[in-house]
Design an enzyme around this catalytic site. Structure first.
Site, PDB file in Angstrom:
ATOM      1  N   HIS A 124     109.514 -67.159 -15.861  1.00 10.90           N
ATOM      2  CA  HIS A 124     108.745 -66.106 -16.545  1.00 10.90           C
ATOM      3  C   HIS A 124     109.035 -64.737 -15.922  1.00 10.90           C
ATOM      4  CE1 HIS A 124     104.888 -64.704 -18.567  1.00 10.90           C
ATOM      5  NE2 HIS A 124     105.127 -63.724 -17.704  1.00 10.90           N
ATOM      6  N   GLU A 125     108.962 -64.661 -14.600  1.00 12.31           N
ATOM      7  CA  GLU A 125     109.151 -63.377 -13.927  1.00 12.31           C
ATOM      8  C   GLU A 125     110.610 -62.918 -13.979  1.00 12.31           C
ATOM      9  OE1 GLU A 125     106.526 -61.921 -13.447  1.00 12.31           O
ATOM     10  OE2 GLU A 125     105.101 -63.588 -13.361  1.00 12.31           O
ATOM     11  N   HIS A 128     111.080 -61.046 -17.140  1.00 11.92           N
ATOM     12  CA  HIS A 128     110.614 -59.663 -16.979  1.00 11.92           C
ATOM     13  C   HIS A 128     111.664 -58.826 -16.244  1.00 11.92           C
ATOM     14  CE1 HIS A 128     106.779 -60.299 -18.688  1.00 11.92           C
ATOM     15  NE2 HIS A 128     106.193 -60.880 -17.661  1.00 11.92           N
TER      16      HIS A 128
END
Length: 227
Positions: A124-125, A128
């Site tokens: 997820h990160e 980003h």
């Protein structure tokens, strides 16, 4: 200050038994044991988090692919991407990770259930991180923020069928046909709600809906939703 011997081996076992039974335990010793116990647990969590992080960087197809994609985007930059950009630490909030464009990725060692939860969180990160490099995201712009949250929740694997079913089950409104999209939308709204420029959860939902179609359909750098 305690010596390292107080926190290991027989001496730690003795202190633990004394704490549990209360026999001969002074208030000062009780406080000292509780502080030492917390420090031991934090160290254990930290070491485990880094162990899992290193394993994922070596073996996880999703994590490895995202690192390769980030490295390609980062060519020519003075700031090289490596494992120093992914740190483990204690988090007071109920979140499993975070991203900062200058500091990198944070994995919340005290909120990660297991190795696979860390994989989803790190993936997820990393999305980003990729988005920030590719599109120079303004994280205070709600539409920018919402779009990256939609992509991160959709592509990281955190909203795949089994994970969402474990979290919610049929009794909490889980629908097989649209479970993935419902999960992505819900998690994006929660994240955008925490943006300082967001007025309310309803405001966050409105922003997520406005960018939904284009952002959910954008699976870059993957060809499709992989996990």
């Amino acid at each position: 200050m305690n010596s390292s011997g107080d926190n290991a081996g027989f001496e730690w076992w003795r202190r633990t038994m004394q704490y549990k039974t209360g026999i001969g335990l002074t208030p000062e010793e009780k406080t000292r044991y509780e502080d030492d116990s917390k420090a031991r647990e934090l160290k254990k969590e930290c070491l485990k988090c880094y162990e899992y992080r290193d394993w994922m960087l070596k073996y996880s197809p999703t994590v490895r692919f995202m690192v390769q994609a980030i490295t390609k985007l980062n060519k020519g930059s003075d700031s090289k991407f490596d494992d120093s950009k992914i740190i483990c630490d204690y988090c007071p909030d109920w979140k499993s990770g975070g991203f900062h464009p200058e500091l990198g990725i944070l994995l919340c060692q005290n909120r990660l259930r297991d190795k696979w939860h860390l994989e989803d969180t790190l993936s997820h990160e990393l999305i980003h991180y990729f988005d920030d490099l590719k599109w120079q995201i303004d994280w205070l712009n709600l539409k920018h923020h919402a779009c990256s949250e939609i992509r991160a929740s959709s592509l990281s694997g955190e909203c795949r069928f089994w994970e969402e079913f474990k979290r919610r089950g049929f009794r909490t409104g889980f629908h097989v046909a649209r479970g993935h999209q419902d999960c992505v939308r819900r998690r994006a709204i929660i994240s955008v709600s925490g943006n300082p420029n967001c007025q309310s959860k309803e405001h966050a939902a409105k922003i997520v809906d406005e960018v939904w179609d284009s952002c959910f359909a954008d699976t870059r750098p993957f060809d499709e939703i992989y996990r």
